[in-house]
Write an enzyme that holds these catalytic residues in place. Structure first.
Site, short mmCIF file in Angstrom:
data_model
loop_
_atom_site.label_atom_id
_atom_site.label_comp_id
_atom_site.label_asym_id
_atom_site.label_seq_id
_atom_site.Cartn_x
_atom_site.Cartn_y
_atom_site.Cartn_z
N SER A 98 3.15 7.43 10.81
CA SER A 98 3.05 6.26 11.70
C SER A 98 3.81 6.58 12.98
O SER A 98 4.65 7.50 12.99
CB SER A 98 3.70 5.06 11.00
N TYR A 135 10.73 0.35 6.26
CA TYR A 135 9.40 0.97 6.47
C TYR A 135 9.54 2.19 7.38
O TYR A 135 9.03 3.27 7.07
CB TYR A 135 8.45 -0.06 7.10
P1 NAP Z 1 -4.28 -1.45 3.98
O1 NAP Z 1 -5.54 -1.86 4.65
O2 NAP Z 1 -3.32 -2.50 3.52
O3 NAP Z 1 -4.66 -0.51 2.73
C1 NAP Z 1 -3.64 0.09 1.99
C2 NAP Z 1 -4.26 0.90 0.87
O4 NAP Z 1 -3.18 1.51 0.14
C3 NAP Z 1 -5.01 0.02 -0.12
O5 NAP Z 1 -6.09 0.72 -0.68
C4 NAP Z 1 -3.94 -0.26 -1.18
O6 NAP Z 1 -4.46 -0.57 -2.45
C5 NAP Z 1 -3.24 1.09 -1.22
N1 NAP Z 1 -1.92 0.97 -1.80
C6 NAP Z 1 -0.87 0.23 -1.36
N2 NAP Z 1 0.17 0.34 -2.21
C7 NAP Z 1 -0.25 1.16 -3.22
C8 NAP Z 1 0.34 1.64 -4.40
N3 NAP Z 1 1.59 1.29 -4.75
N4 NAP Z 1 -0.39 2.45 -5.19
C9 NAP Z 1 -1.65 2.80 -4.86
N5 NAP Z 1 -2.28 2.38 -3.76
C10 NAP Z 1 -1.58 1.55 -2.95
O7 NAP Z 1 -3.41 -0.46 4.89
P2 NAP Z 1 -3.77 0.41 6.19
O8 NAP Z 1 -3.35 -0.39 7.35
O9 NAP Z 1 -5.13 0.98 6.10
O10 NAP Z 1 -2.67 1.57 6.03
C11 NAP Z 1 -2.96 2.81 5.44
C12 NAP Z 1 -1.82 3.76 5.77
O11 NAP Z 1 -1.70 3.87 7.19
C13 NAP Z 1 -0.46 3.30 5.27
O12 NAP Z 1 0.29 4.41 4.81
C14 NAP Z 1 0.17 2.70 6.52
O13 NAP Z 1 1.59 2.72 6.48
C15 NAP Z 1 -0.38 3.61 7.58
N6 NAP Z 1 -0.38 3.04 8.94
C16 NAP Z 1 -1.05 1.89 9.21
C17 NAP Z 1 -1.01 1.36 10.50
C18 NAP Z 1 -1.73 0.08 10.87
O14 NAP Z 1 -1.46 -0.46 11.96
N7 NAP Z 1 -2.63 -0.42 10.06
C19 NAP Z 1 -0.31 2.04 11.51
C20 NAP Z 1 0.36 3.23 11.18
C21 NAP Z 1 0.31 3.71 9.90
P3 NAP Z 1 -4.34 -2.09 -3.02
O15 NAP Z 1 -5.00 -2.95 -1.97
O16 NAP Z 1 -5.02 -2.07 -4.32
O17 NAP Z 1 -2.87 -2.38 -3.10
#
Ligand code: NAP
Length: 232
Positions: free
Chosen positions: A137, A150
C-alpha cells in the site's frame, strides 16, 4: 500458468483473477468467507468457461489455515504466480486503537503472506521460475493520519518483499511489491468518496498482469500507483 490469489472473492483480488483468466491462465483462489468465494468462482466460470478455476476458503490470519491451504494448493497444482492480496484495513491512531489491533493486522496483512510464501516456495524453486506479488500500500511508504497498526503491517509487508526479492534473485523467481493508493473496493463503499475520485481495482490488476509479461531477466520491483488527483 497457474495463478494462486488470496483475497480473490472481491475488490483487487477479484480483478486480478479476472485479468489472468481473460488471458488464459488457470486460477486457484481463496478468501475467508465461503459464500462470497463460491459466488466469485461461479461468476468467473460463467465468464471464462474454458479456464480451470478451483477454490478453497481459509482464514489466512490463522497459521494452521494457511498451512492447510498451501497443502491444498500443492495437491492441486504447481504454483507459478502467487498473489498475496488478502488483507483488511482498520484505521486508527496508535495511541487509541484497541489492544490487539496490531496483532490482528499483522496476522492478516503480513503473516498470511509470509507463511503462505514459505510453504509454496519449495515447489516454485523446483520449477526455477515464478512470480510473487505482495499487495502492500502507499501506507507501506510513509506515515499518514490514522495509519496506525495497518500502516505498520504494510511497512512490514514491503520489508518482507524486499528481503524475499534479494534472497530469490538467483533462482528465477521474481518478487514485486504493489503499493496502491486509494482503490474503490469494499473498503471504500459507504465512505461517501466518489468512485471516480480514486482508482479502479482493474487499474491495479492491469499493472500486475503487465509486470508478468517481461523477459526473464527483468523484474518490476515496485509498483506505486495513486489516483490522478493524488491521495485523499
Ligand atoms: P476487499 O475488497 O475488502 O477484499 C479483501 C479480500 O481479502 C476479500 O476477498 C476478503 O475475504 C479477503 N480477506 C480478508 N481477510 C482475510 C483473512 N483473514 N483470510 C482470508 N482472506 C481474507 O479489499 P481490497 O480493497 O480489494 O484490498 C485488497 C488488498 O489491497 C488488501 O491487502 C489491502 O490492504 C490492499 N490495498 C487496498 C487499497 C484500497 O484502497 N482498496 C489500497 C492499498 C492497498 P472475505 O471477504 O471473505 O473476508
Amino acid at each position: 500458468m497457474n495463478i494462486i490469489i488470496t483475497g480473490a472473492s472481491k475488490g483487487i483480488g477479484y480483478a486480478i483473477a479476472e485479468i489472468f483468466a481473460a488471458n488464459g491462465h488457470d486460477l486457484y483462489l481463496t478468501s475467508k468467507t465461503i459464500s462470497s468465494l463460491d459466488q466469485a468462482v461461479a461468476t468467473l466460470r460463467d465468464q471464462f468457461p474454458t479456464i480451470h478455476i478451483e477454490s478453497c476458503a481459509a482464514d489466512l490470519s490463522v497459521k494452521s489455515e494457511v498451512v492447510n491451504f498451501s497443502k491444498w494448493c500443492l495437491e492441486k497444482t504447481t504454483p507459478h504466480i502467487l498473489v498475496n492480496n488478502a488483507g483488511n484495513f482498520v484505521p486508527g491512531k496508535l495511541q487509541d486503537e484497541e489492544d490487539g489491533q496490531l496483532e490482528q493486522q499483522l496476522n492478516t496483512n503480513l503473516f498470511s503472506a509470509y507463511h503462505l510464501t514459505r510453504a509454496l516456495l519449495p515447489a516454485m524453486l523446483n520449477n526455477k521460475l515464478g512470480h510473487i506479488f505482495n499487495i502492500c500500500s502507499i501506507a507501506s511508504l510513509s506515515a499518514y493520519e490514522n495509519g496506525g497498526a495497518y500502516s505498520i503491517s504494510k511497512f512490514a509487508l514491503l520489508g518482507f518483499s524486499k528481503n524475499l526479492r534479494l534472497e530469490l534473485k538467483d533462482t528465477g523467481i521474481k518478487v514485486t511489491a504493489v503499493c496502491p493508493g486509494a482503490v474503490f473496493t469494499n473498503s471504500w463503499a459507504g465512505s461517501g468518496v466518489d468512485p471516480k475520485r480514486i482508482m479502479e481495482a482493474s487499474d491495479i490488476a492491469k499493472m500486475i498482469y503487465a509486470a508478468t509479461q517481461l523477459s526473464a531477466q527483468a523484474v518490476v520491483e515496485d509498483i506505486v500507483m495513486r489516483p490522478q488527483l493524488g491521495d485523499l
